[in-house]
Design an enzyme around this catalytic site. Structure first.
Site, PDB file in Angstrom:
ATOM      1  N   SER A 310     -69.433 -13.392  -3.004  1.00 59.72           N
ATOM      2  CA  SER A 310     -69.618 -12.738  -4.309  1.00 59.72           C
ATOM      3  C   SER A 310     -70.172 -11.319  -4.164  1.00 59.72           C
ATOM      4  O   SER A 310     -69.494 -10.444  -3.645  1.00 59.72           O
ATOM      5  CB  SER A 310     -70.519 -13.621  -5.185  1.00 59.72           C
ATOM      6  OG  SER A 310     -70.546 -13.165  -6.507  1.00 59.72           O
ATOM      7  N   ASP A 321     -64.136   0.030   2.466  1.00 62.63           N
ATOM      8  CA  ASP A 321     -62.999   0.776   1.924  1.00 62.63           C
ATOM      9  C   ASP A 321     -63.251   2.274   1.907  1.00 62.63           C
ATOM     10  O   ASP A 321     -62.309   3.075   2.009  1.00 62.63           O
ATOM     11  CB  ASP A 321     -62.672   0.293   0.507  1.00 62.63           C
ATOM     12  CG  ASP A 321     -61.962  -1.054   0.509  1.00 62.63           C
ATOM     13  OD1 ASP A 321     -61.615  -1.535   1.601  1.00 62.63           O
ATOM     14  OD2 ASP A 321     -61.748  -1.616  -0.580  1.00 62.63           O
ATOM     15  N   LYS A 335     -65.176 -15.245  -2.839  1.00 59.71           N
ATOM     16  CA  LYS A 335     -65.452 -15.458  -4.267  1.00 59.71           C
ATOM     17  C   LYS A 335     -65.403 -14.105  -4.964  1.00 59.71           C
ATOM     18  O   LYS A 335     -66.318 -13.298  -4.857  1.00 59.71           O
ATOM     19  CB  LYS A 335     -66.811 -16.104  -4.510  1.00 59.71           C
ATOM     20  CG  LYS A 335     -67.085 -16.341  -5.997  1.00 59.71           C
ATOM     21  CD  LYS A 335     -68.499 -16.834  -6.253  1.00 59.71           C
ATOM     22  CE  LYS A 335     -68.711 -17.084  -7.743  1.00 59.71           C
ATOM     23  NZ  LYS A 335     -68.590 -15.870  -8.566  1.00 59.71           N
TER      24      LYS A 335
END
Length: 474
Positions: A310, A321, A335
């Site tokens: 999560s 990224d 998740k």
């Protein structure tokens, strides 16, 4: 001769025509509403039949809450109904202070059994040796098969001082073990360091190399940002040149806390996007530069494992990224869904309902749905060359060694608590961390290191090697 007659009728007043049209629309709406809610009458009829005919008396409220829980459970493992009895406990979990044994649990999508994601530091579960990956087979003799997380919360929490017995199976073990724990008031620390100082504070300077900071985030709670800022201020004062952010066994927490965490390390760019039904973009969170940690972008490594979930996945994915940090370790839990809290009964109970999904800055989803396999793209995968898998026994050894270390305090560095240099542990090149001469064990706590050979935490060592290479220009 014949004549045809044309009968004439009075023209309907315009007002009457409008009234008829509106009545038709209202009738159609009522019909649609009746169609949509026709199951409500069936549900009511079923409840009535159960109350009349069931072999034992049953309370209407019990039937209602059971039906609500079953309905939400059919949607996904994260949607849930929280009744009045559990609502206070739910609020306490957000405030990071409650009565219980101190573990984060989830339902393993493969085994469909309750799995320990993380024991909380300095709690009964942590001290008893429960580890990430342990399966909870029974709670007080009651099987956990088919349990939801809310079912577990209801049984694991209770009055302070009361006891609960868990049947635990370690990964790879054929035999299970019963563990009896006494519940206590749980205060969840969310930011931990590398070692304990004599005054019980954490040293956030890595023992192996004082140029490198080391921060463990155990959860993303209401106090995490304040704790994180304080630890980063300590590292700035100590002039660290690189940072390890350890998110292993971090089961997640609050979205805005994950966003604020990323914001501390990014100058600009998208942090996370949430999408609703049909893939529509609901919100895009971007870096603000208001909370940036330091002016120089020091090299970073983020460590994750299969129990990172999560909010920890959002943080790792964002920094990866944007090429802000190297991600090291193993693929994360997967998740990537958003649960909204919807109040019912004037705030006495709630629905925890999945309403959206998280998407990385790169436009990829984190969530692992039931139809995805190991070959599909989900979770956060370590950067190329930094996949470091730990076997179950190796992971168990690493976690036990870390647990012992967390209860140790550094000797010697007591000269000046306000001097950042005194907060750093002695520099050592031994990644096994077996230096009893410089370590004092907290009184009364057992140590597995007294009779076991130290094990190298290969994931942490990989992060150290990477950052040392960055600092030395390799």
């Amino acid at each position: 001769m014949s004549f045809s007659t044309l009968e004439t009728f009075p023209i309907m007043p315009h007002r009457n025509l409008v009234v008829i049209i509106l009545a038709c629309i209202a009738s159609l709406a009522c019909y649609k509403k009746t169609q949509r809610n026709r199951y409500a009458s069936l549900f009511s009829e079923a409840m009535e039949q159960v109350m009349i005919r069931y072999v034992d008396p049953v309370e209407p409220r019990t039937l209602f809450e059971g039906a609500m829980s079953g309905m939400l459970r059919r949607l996904d493992t994260y949607s849930a109904y929280v009744g009045p009895a559990e609502y206070r406990e739910f609020q306490e979990s957000l405030e990071l202070e409650f009565g219980g044994i101190g573990i984060e649990v989830e339902v393993n999508s493969e085994t469909e059994r309750l799995t320990v994601l993380s024991p909380v530091f300095d709690t009964p579960a942590y001290k008893a040796g429960l580890l990430a990956g342990d399966t909870i087979l029974n709670v007080n003799g009651q099987s956990t098969e088919g349990f939801s997380v809310q079912d577990a919360v209801r049984l694991l929490r209770g009055a302070v001082g009361s006891q609960v017995t868990l049947t635990i199976q370690h990964p790879g073990d054929e035999e299970s073990t019963d563990v009896t724990l006494s519940r206590s008031r749980i205060k969840v620390p969310s930011v931990l360091g590398d070692a304990r100082l004599p005054d019980s504070r954490w040293s956030f300077v890595l023992e192996e190399d004082s140029r490198i900071g080391y921060i463990r985030l155990t959860t993303f709670g209401e106090h995490t940002i304040e704790e994180l800022r304080n630890s980063l201020k300590t590292l700035e004062d100590a002039n660290v040149q690189a940072l390890i952010l350890d998110l292993r066994n971090n089961a997640g927490g609050l979205l805005d806390v994950a966003v604020s965490t990323c914001d501390m390390f990014l100058r600009e760019g998208v942090i996370v996007t949430t999408r609703g039904r049909g893939g529509s973009v609901r919100e895009t969170q971007e870096a603000s530069r208001n909370n940036l940690f330091g002016e120089a972008e020091i090299p970073m490594a983020v460590i994750v494992n299969k129990y990172s979930a999560s909010a920890s996945e959002i943080t790792a994915a964002c920094l990866q990224d944007h090429d802000r940090a190297i991600v090291i370790g193993e693929r994360t839990w997967g998740k990537g869904t958003v649960q909204n809290v919807i109040e019912l009964e004037m705030g006495r109970s709630i629905l925890k309902l999945t309403t959206a999904t998280y998407w990385r800055p790169s436009g990829r989803n984190i969530h692992r749905s039931a139809d995805l396999s190991e070959d599909d793209d989900w979770g956060v995968i370590p950067d190329e060359g930094f996949l470091v898998k730990l076997g179950e026994k190796e992971l168990e050894q690493v976690l036990k060694q870390r647990r012992d270390r967390d209860y140790q305090v550094e000797s010697g560095n007591e000269s000046d608590p306000d001097n950042p240099a005194s907060k750093a542990a002695p520099v050592s090149q031994n990644s096994g961390r077996s230096e009893p001469s410089s370590i004092q064990l907290a009184e009364g706590l057992p140590s597995d290191q007294d009779h076991e050979e130290p094990v190298i935490d290969r994931q942490l060592q990989s992060a150290i090697n990477y950052l040392q290479g960055c600092l030395e220009g390799n």
